[in-house]
Scaffold this active site. Structure first.
Site, short mmCIF file in Angstrom:
data_model
loop_
_atom_site.label_atom_id
_atom_site.label_comp_id
_atom_site.label_asym_id
_atom_site.label_seq_id
_atom_site.Cartn_x
_atom_site.Cartn_y
_atom_site.Cartn_z
N HIS A 137 0.86 -1.20 0.00
CA HIS A 137 0.00 0.00 0.00
C HIS A 137 0.89 1.25 0.00
O HIS A 137 0.70 2.18 0.79
CB HIS A 137 -0.97 -0.02 1.19
CG HIS A 137 -1.92 -1.19 1.14
ND1 HIS A 137 -3.24 -1.07 0.80
CD2 HIS A 137 -1.72 -2.51 1.36
CE1 HIS A 137 -3.81 -2.27 0.82
NE2 HIS A 137 -2.90 -3.16 1.16
N TYR A 190 4.12 -5.23 9.48
CA TYR A 190 3.96 -3.76 9.50
C TYR A 190 5.10 -3.13 10.32
O TYR A 190 5.64 -2.09 9.95
CB TYR A 190 2.62 -3.36 10.14
CG TYR A 190 1.40 -3.50 9.26
CD1 TYR A 190 1.24 -4.58 8.41
CD2 TYR A 190 0.37 -2.57 9.32
CE1 TYR A 190 0.09 -4.72 7.63
CE2 TYR A 190 -0.77 -2.69 8.54
CZ TYR A 190 -0.90 -3.77 7.71
OH TYR A 190 -2.04 -3.90 6.95
#
Lengths: 180, 364
Positions: B64, B331
């Protein structure tokens, strides 16, 4: 004469409690830093309170050490070994205090909330939100953790060397009190 | 002679004793770090697969990567407060920092209707009990486990000669994972909206709401647009049409979404985000998200935040969904790596997010 006085009881208790905590912490840390498995968040959730407890105990222990000096090393110990012993102890104390602080600081700089014991208690940030600082401290945390693990292994090997090879009472001084 | 041999043996044993414990600890350390089990899936392997499957650009998120920062607030209405003690779900307003993005690791990729869009949010109540989420406009997650995600990334990696995924490799993945067929079909057949602003974003993963007395309720949620969803239509041949559109939309008027919480019924899969839940599940409208500000990642507040789905407030817990810890771990590592790198200017620059003189005239 191979008699070395024993460490005081509070010193011995602090030493062994922290020995278990630090070894557990190092294994938890290296595991959570690599895994994507189901235990990841549980390990992280354990790492934070355990690290905080180590920081508190390490500060207590530093006070205790300054208040109650350890028994002297055997007089016949070669100067190089004496130097190694003192230097490694200074390093161990420095890392026991620095590693949790770097961990706390890095989560602060990364703007992560820092919950302890479930999600009820949050530690306040000790550094401003700064991603570059987070990356640098995250790297530092790893390097210091590897260094601590190395010093801990050397410390254990040295203790066993005293106990099994030199048999000079240094290992025993941290285990039990010599009967007078 | 005999006593000499005894002494030598005893000496060897004692030295073994000195070495044994450090050696055992060293092995434990190596094992815990995954170095003795190369087949075990690690964070590094996952990032490597993401890079191969979706590309990578230094200084940007590992997935993303092309995005834009937004700000606004969330108004909880208290409807879900009976199921969760989370302060964000009480009747109160909390500030929000968010981000819209396209899936994939390439921050300069061209916008296209079929690309997966995401909304990431950080809801920050004053008591510090933050709720972060990264939610996507697909109805289910394509895979159910981290290993499947890893393997799918590798199967979907572009062929260097064509620049497109190798159909044979994708077919092989699908044949090897027939249980993922329904999810792939649902994703492939989803209705595509015109842009970020009229899109519905799904949590995909399941979570647990924890009530005052400790009762846990398995949920998923979606952000459902208040503004009417317009089907994807014709759009100019614009490399950044989705981002231009959301910039214009937010400058024109606030955009709103309802937080629709879906409660799991008996047969819903709690631990597998690739499985659709029953259409008859009870839903709760838990509050309204309002977005009023939009900024480039160059100076926006979202850039320095990782939208780790396991940053949860007291009153919301992770379920046993295995994708969740994997996302959290990856992440963290992506945030660590990109924060230490020097990013180039993002595709959506600061200049692009300034309201144009033309738009100002239209408003006044």
């Amino acid at each position: 004469m191979k008699t070395v006085a024993s460490f005081a009881l509070p010193s011995r208790v602090l030493h062994w409690v922290m020995a278990v905590m630090i070894l557990a912490m190092l294994l938890i840390g290296v595991s959570m830093a690599s895994t994507v498995g189901a235990d990841y968040d549980r390990l992280v959730a354990l790492h934070r309170p355990l690290g905080s407890a180590i920081l508190v105990l390490a500060i207590l222990r530093l006070g205790n050490r300054l208040h109650t000096p350890p028994p002297p090393l055997p007089r016949d110990l070669p100067p190089v070994m004496k130097l190694g012993a003192h230097a490694s102890h200074v390093l161990l104390y420095a890392l026991m205090i620095a590693l949790p602080l770097v961990g706390w600081g890095m989560l602060s700089a990364g703007a992560y909330p820092i919950p302890l014991l479930g999600q009820s208690v949050l530690l306040p940030p000790i550094l401003p939100h700064d991603p570059m600082l987070w990356a640098w401290l995250r790297w530092t945390h790893t390097v210091l953790a590897f260094l601590l693990f190395g010093v801990v292994l050397a410390h254990i090997a040295a203790a066993l060397f005293h106990g099994l090879i030199r048999r000079d009472g240094v290992l025993r001084s941290m285990l039990w009190r010599e009967k007078p | 002679m005999k006593t000499n041999a005894h002494a030598t043996l005893a000496s060897i044993l004692r030295w073994l004793g000195v070495v044994a414990l450090p050696a055992v600890l060293m092995l434990s350390f190596l094992w815990a770090g995954g170095w003795l089990t190369p087949s075990r899936l690690t964070q590094a392997a996952m990032l490597d697969a993401l890079q191969k499957g979706g590309g990578m650009q230094s200084g940007f998120r590992r997935n993303h990567a092309k995005g834009i920062c937004v700000t606004g607030w969330f108004d909880g209405n208290g409807n879900a407060s009976i199921l969760s003690t989370a302060t964000v779900l009480q009747k109160a307003r909390v500030p929000v920092i968010g981000r819209f993005a396209l899936a994939g690791g390439l921050p300069y990729q061209a916008d296209a209707p079929g690309k997966v869009r995401s909304m990431a949010l950080r809801l920050s109540p004053s008591d510090g009990q933050e709720w972060r989420m990264g939610i996507n406009d697909i109805p289910v997650f394509p895979v159910g486990t981290p290993q499947e995600f890893h393997d799918l990334q590798l199967a979907a990696r572009p062929d260097p000669t064509t620049g497109k995924p190798d159909p044979a490799r994708m077919r092989a993945f699908l044949t090897g994972h027939p249980w993922l067929q329904p999810a792939m079909v649902q994703i492939g057949q989803r209705t595509v909206s015109s842009g970020f602003g009229d899109d519905t974003y799904y949590s995909l993963d399941s979570f647990l709401l924890v009530a005052e007395g400790g009762t846990k309720t398995a949920i998923r949620w979606a952000m459902v647009p208040v503004q009417p969803a317009v089907p994807d239509g014709s759009h100019a041949n614009d490399h950044d049409y989705l981002f231009h559109q959301i910039i214009d939309d937010i400058h024109a008027h606030p955009l709103q979404w309802r937080l629709m919480v879906t409660l799991a019924s008996k047969d819903d899969a709690i631990d597998n985000p690739s499985k659709e839940w029953s259409q008859d599940d009870r839903q709760i409208d838990a509050g309204t998200l309002t977005l009023t500000g939009i900024e480039s990642e160059e100076n926006g507040a979202c850039t320095g935040i990782t939208f780790d789905p396991l940053v949860l407030p007291k009153g919301i817990m992770p379920s046993a969904d295995p994708i969740l810890p994997a996302r959290s771990a990856v992440y963290m590592r992506s945030f660590y790596l990109r924060s230490g790198e020097h990013p180039t200017a993002p595709a959506i620059s600061h200049e692009m997010t300034i309201p144009s003189a033309n738009a100002k005239d239209k408003k006044s």
